[in-house]
Write a protein that holds these residues in place. Structure first.
Motif, PDB file in Angstrom:
ATOM      1  N   ILE A 246       0.842  -1.197   0.000  1.00  0.00           N
ATOM      2  CA  ILE A 246       0.000   0.000   0.000  1.00  0.00           C
ATOM      3  C   ILE A 246       0.878   1.249   0.000  1.00  0.00           C
ATOM      4  CG2 ILE A 246      -1.699   1.318   1.324  1.00  0.00           C
ATOM      5  CD1 ILE A 246      -2.777  -1.354   2.378  1.00  0.00           C
ATOM      6  N   THR A 247       1.904   1.231   0.855  1.00  0.00           N
ATOM      7  CA  THR A 247       2.840   2.362   0.876  1.00  0.00           C
ATOM      8  C   THR A 247       3.571   2.482  -0.448  1.00  0.00           C
ATOM      9  OG1 THR A 247       3.172   1.872   3.220  1.00  0.00           O
ATOM     10  CG2 THR A 247       4.674   3.450   2.221  1.00  0.00           C
ATOM     11  N   LEU A 248       3.932   1.339  -1.026  1.00  0.00           N
ATOM     12  CA  LEU A 248       4.617   1.326  -2.317  1.00  0.00           C
ATOM     13  C   LEU A 248       3.756   1.973  -3.393  1.00  0.00           C
ATOM     14  CD1 LEU A 248       6.867   0.312  -4.233  1.00  0.00           C
ATOM     15  CD2 LEU A 248       5.612  -1.834  -4.405  1.00  0.00           C
ATOM     16  N   ALA A 249       2.475   1.587  -3.438  1.00  0.00           N
ATOM     17  CA  ALA A 249       1.590   2.145  -4.455  1.00  0.00           C
ATOM     18  C   ALA A 249       1.403   3.642  -4.268  1.00  0.00           C
ATOM     19  CB  ALA A 249       0.235   1.428  -4.411  1.00  0.00           C
ATOM     20  N   TYR A 250       1.303   4.063  -3.021  1.00  0.00           N
ATOM     21  CA  TYR A 250       1.079   5.489  -2.734  1.00  0.00           C
ATOM     22  C   TYR A 250       2.342   6.308  -2.991  1.00  0.00           C
ATOM     23  CZ  TYR A 250       0.044   9.697  -0.010  1.00  0.00           C
ATOM     24  OH  TYR A 250      -0.142  10.999   0.386  1.00  0.00           O
ATOM     25  N   THR A 251       3.433   5.910  -2.352  1.00  0.00           N
ATOM     26  CA  THR A 251       4.651   6.719  -2.415  1.00  0.00           C
ATOM     27  C   THR A 251       5.422   6.499  -3.707  1.00  0.00           C
ATOM     28  OG1 THR A 251       4.818   6.559  -0.014  1.00  0.00           O
ATOM     29  CG2 THR A 251       6.778   7.299  -1.192  1.00  0.00           C
ATOM     30  N   GLY A 252       5.644   5.217  -4.053  1.00  0.00           N
ATOM     31  CA  GLY A 252       6.448   4.922  -5.236  1.00  0.00           C
ATOM     32  C   GLY A 252       5.847   5.463  -6.508  1.00  0.00           C
ATOM     33  N   LEU A 253       4.541   5.326  -6.666  1.00  0.00           N
ATOM     34  CA  LEU A 253       3.892   5.798  -7.890  1.00  0.00           C
ATOM     35  C   LEU A 253       3.808   7.320  -7.936  1.00  0.00           C
ATOM     36  CD1 LEU A 253       0.973   3.220  -8.275  1.00  0.00           C
ATOM     37  CD2 LEU A 253       3.080   3.350  -9.611  1.00  0.00           C
ATOM     38  N   LEU A 254       3.349   7.929  -6.842  1.00  0.00           N
ATOM     39  CA  LEU A 254       3.124   9.373  -6.868  1.00  0.00           C
ATOM     40  C   LEU A 254       4.420  10.172  -6.965  1.00  0.00           C
ATOM     41  CD1 LEU A 254       0.205   9.831  -4.305  1.00  0.00           C
ATOM     42  CD2 LEU A 254       0.107   9.772  -6.800  1.00  0.00           C
ATOM     43  N   GLN A 255       5.513   9.666  -6.417  1.00  0.00           N
ATOM     44  CA  GLN A 255       6.775  10.414  -6.485  1.00  0.00           C
ATOM     45  C   GLN A 255       7.518  10.177  -7.794  1.00  0.00           C
ATOM     46  OE1 GLN A 255       7.844  11.078  -1.762  1.00  0.00           O
ATOM     47  NE2 GLN A 255       9.005   9.561  -2.905  1.00  0.00           N
ATOM     48  N   SER A 256       6.964   9.376  -8.673  1.00  0.00           N
ATOM     49  CA  SER A 256       7.543   9.178  -9.997  1.00  0.00           C
ATOM     50  C   SER A 256       6.914  10.173 -10.981  1.00  0.00           C
ATOM     51  CB  SER A 256       7.285   7.744 -10.471  1.00  0.00           C
ATOM     52  OG  SER A 256       5.913   7.571 -10.793  1.00  0.00           O
ATOM     53  N   SER A 257       7.238  10.017 -12.245  1.00  0.00           N
ATOM     54  CA  SER A 257       6.644  10.889 -13.266  1.00  0.00           C
ATOM     55  C   SER A 257       5.131  10.715 -13.336  1.00  0.00           C
ATOM     56  CB  SER A 257       7.270  10.574 -14.632  1.00  0.00           C
ATOM     57  OG  SER A 257       7.105   9.192 -14.952  1.00  0.00           O
TER      58      SER A 257
END
Length: 312
Positions: free
Chosen positions: A52-63
């Protein structure tokens, strides 16, 4: 777009705390929907908080998210590459993974212990301890002292956090020092390797004084209690000094909340009495928790039993 400035440590910390609160709300909803399944998993449910953290942080902080989680968006912060471009998805996920190991290292140890019976959770936890120490030093404590406020996760992925506009190229050209940053990365790797080796050796060759507590902790884990701990507490108060042995851990439950380990406190009390020297010990305290822990959200109930040494 106006030229932004390098984001400082404190504003980044506040934005991260806001993101943690948002993730906590998401975790609360997930815990209500899947309560029975999460209770059955016990503290191993933490491994489901990581994606869940991965989807939130990893995706949003990318392009994909233009370098901004919701917390960063509120404070006009943006994660960028040093050349001003957004992070690719793989770089953003790597950046999160570095922080994730620091936060979810214990869950990784539990997960590996669950699927690999020959892996002892205590040994794996000790091995990850050195890496987590290096990550705390590099990802948290380094940031306020780095000229460009970059942590180890930034150095490894070529990222920087900017506030209020586009990247300040002149400032970065003046303060960016690749040689210094490589030394910092190698130093973090050295701390991780040395800390991991020392923790692993210590877990395998405990001092004689610590061996009884280690035996009890292993036996408590064999009962099915997750994340057990055994410590001795020495308290000094107005009524005199006291010496207690405190055993803690998580007791998994069934879907309806009933404990899976019958009379766990009685069994643990017997283990302590049979394996630990009790001379000078005033009380044995057994503190057991149950509930849900997703990492991003937790809800516990704790029971405490205090048994005076010598009492039947």
């Amino acid at each position: 777009m106006v030229v932004g400035r390098v984001a400082g440590f404190w504003i980044r910390l506040v934005s991260d705390l806001l993101d943690a609160a948002i993730l906590g709300v998401i975790g609360f909803v997930v815990a209500r929907i899947f309560r029975g399944a999460l209770l059955s998993l016990g503290e191993r449910a933490v491994i489901f908080g990581a994606p869940i953290t991965l989807a939130y942080t990893g995706l949003l902080q990318s392009s994909i998210g233009r370098g901004q989680t919701l917390g960063k968006r509120l404070f006009r912060l943006r994660v960028l590459r040093l050349d001003g471009q957004y992070l690719s998805l793989d770089r953003s996920l790597t950046r999160w993974a570095v922080m994730g190991i620091m936060s979810y290292g214990g869950a990784v140890a539990i997960a590996l212990g669950s699927v690999l019976p020959f892996v002892k959770v205590q040994t794996m936890t000790a091995a990850l301890g050195g890496t987590q120490l290096a990550l705390v030093l590099g990802c948290v404590l380094l940031v306020p002292f780095h000229p460009l406020k970059r942590g180890l996760h930034d150095l490894l992925t070529g990222s920087i956090v900017i506030r209020g506009g586009r990247i300040p190229t002149d400032l970065i050209a003046r303060l960016h020092n690749p040689r210094r940053d490589r030394i910092l990365v190698f130093a973090a790797i050295a701390v991780a390797v040395i800390g991991t080796m020392a923790s692993t050796l210590l877990s395998r060759h405990l001092p004689v004084a610590l061996q009884p507590a280690a035996r009890v902790m292993t036996s408590v884990a064999d009962l099915g209690v997750q994340n057990p701990g055994v410590v001795e507490q020495f308290n000094h108060g107005p009524n005199g000094d006291s010496h207690s042995i405190v055993v803690s851990g998580y007791v998994p439950t069934n879907d309806d909340g009933t404990p899976r380990i019958p009379r766990a406190d009685d069994q643990i009390l017997t283990l302590v009495r049979d394996n630990m020297p009790l001379a000078g010990v005033d009380a044995i305290v057994i503190s057991l928790r149950s509930g849900i822990n997703l990492g991003i959200y937790s809800s516990y109930e704790t029971t405490n039993r205090v048994e005076r040494v010598g009492a039947k």
